[in-house]
Design a protein around this motif. Structure first.
Motif, PDB file in Angstrom:
ATOM      1  N   THR A  35       3.643   2.281   6.300  1.00  0.00           N
ATOM      2  CA  THR A  35       5.110   2.041   5.931  1.00  0.00           C
ATOM      3  C   THR A  35       5.147   1.574   4.348  1.00  0.00           C
ATOM      4  O   THR A  35       6.010   1.609   3.925  1.00  0.00           O
ATOM      5  N   VAL A  36       4.221   0.744   3.952  1.00  0.00           N
ATOM      6  CA  VAL A  36       4.744  -0.295   2.583  1.00  0.00           C
ATOM      7  C   VAL A  36       3.910   1.218   2.035  1.00  0.00           C
ATOM      8  O   VAL A  36       4.647   1.419   0.799  1.00  0.00           O
ATOM      9  N   SER A  37       3.460   2.027   2.317  1.00  0.00           N
ATOM     10  CA  SER A  37       2.745   2.878   1.104  1.00  0.00           C
ATOM     11  C   SER A  37       4.357   3.843   1.234  1.00  0.00           C
ATOM     12  O   SER A  37       3.910   4.403  -0.147  1.00  0.00           O
ATOM     13  N   ASN A  38       4.471   4.095   2.488  1.00  0.00           N
ATOM     14  CA  ASN A  38       6.120   5.028   2.595  1.00  0.00           C
ATOM     15  C   ASN A  38       7.370   4.615   1.548  1.00  0.00           C
ATOM     16  O   ASN A  38       8.154   4.878   0.797  1.00  0.00           O
ATOM     17  N   ILE A  39       7.099   3.085   1.535  1.00  0.00           N
ATOM     18  CA  ILE A  39       8.697   2.493   0.778  1.00  0.00           C
ATOM     19  C   ILE A  39       8.302   2.424  -0.742  1.00  0.00           C
ATOM     20  O   ILE A  39       9.188   2.433  -1.219  1.00  0.00           O
ATOM     21  N   GLU A  40       6.833   2.288  -0.570  1.00  0.00           N
ATOM     22  CA  GLU A  40       6.783   2.632  -2.301  1.00  0.00           C
ATOM     23  C   GLU A  40       6.723   3.842  -3.115  1.00  0.00           C
ATOM     24  O   GLU A  40       6.703   4.004  -4.269  1.00  0.00           O
ATOM     25  N   LYS A  41       6.681   4.525  -1.934  1.00  0.00           N
ATOM     26  CA  LYS A  41       6.937   5.904  -2.527  1.00  0.00           C
ATOM     27  C   LYS A  41       8.751   6.119  -2.874  1.00  0.00           C
ATOM     28  O   LYS A  41       9.503   7.238  -2.905  1.00  0.00           O
TER      29      LYS A  41
END
Length: 128
Positions: A35-41
């Motif tokens: 989820t954090v990875s997706n937010i950072e994208k």
């Protein structure tokens, strides 16, 4: 929605500058690392989500919205400590010694708790 140019990249850069891994941020937010990875994208995120992330990163939400590499470099280049006249900062304690000290304190506390529990057991046995 937060109005920014790719807020996810700004979040990632602030996280990296603070030395926080995605996994640690995810734990603080109660989400998965993915989820954090997706937010950072994400180019944009809701203000409510941004507020939670900023809090977890220890910065104001406006600092995330207005973040720029240039601002970071300007800040550090203009920073000076007039009390010392230089940038040298020294750790005043040995981190290993501090860890050992904290460990010893925890062991001492656990030993006291164990002794207290033994006293309770003994009192219960004697009261029968």
């Amino acid at each position: 929605m937060a109005e920014t140019l790719h807020i996810g990249r700004k979040i990632a850069r602030i996280r990296e500058l603070k030395g926080i891994k995605q996994e640690a941020l995810a734990i603080d937010l109660g989400v998965t690392q993915q989820t954090v990875s997706n937010i950072e994208k994400s180019e944009k995120i809701e203000d409510e989500v941004l507020d939670k992330i900023a809090k977890a990163l220890g910065v104001p939400a406006d600092a995330v919205k207005n973040f720029s590499e240039e601002a970071v470099f300007n800040y550090f280049n203009s920073f000076h400590d007039s009390s010392t006249g230089d940038f040298r900062h020294h750790c005043t304690f040995n981190p290993i010694d501090k860890i050992v000290e904290l460990y010893d304190e925890k062991v001492e506390l656990l030993e006291r708790l164990l002794a207290s529990e033994r006293e309770k057991v003994e009192l219960l046995r004697n009261s029968k």
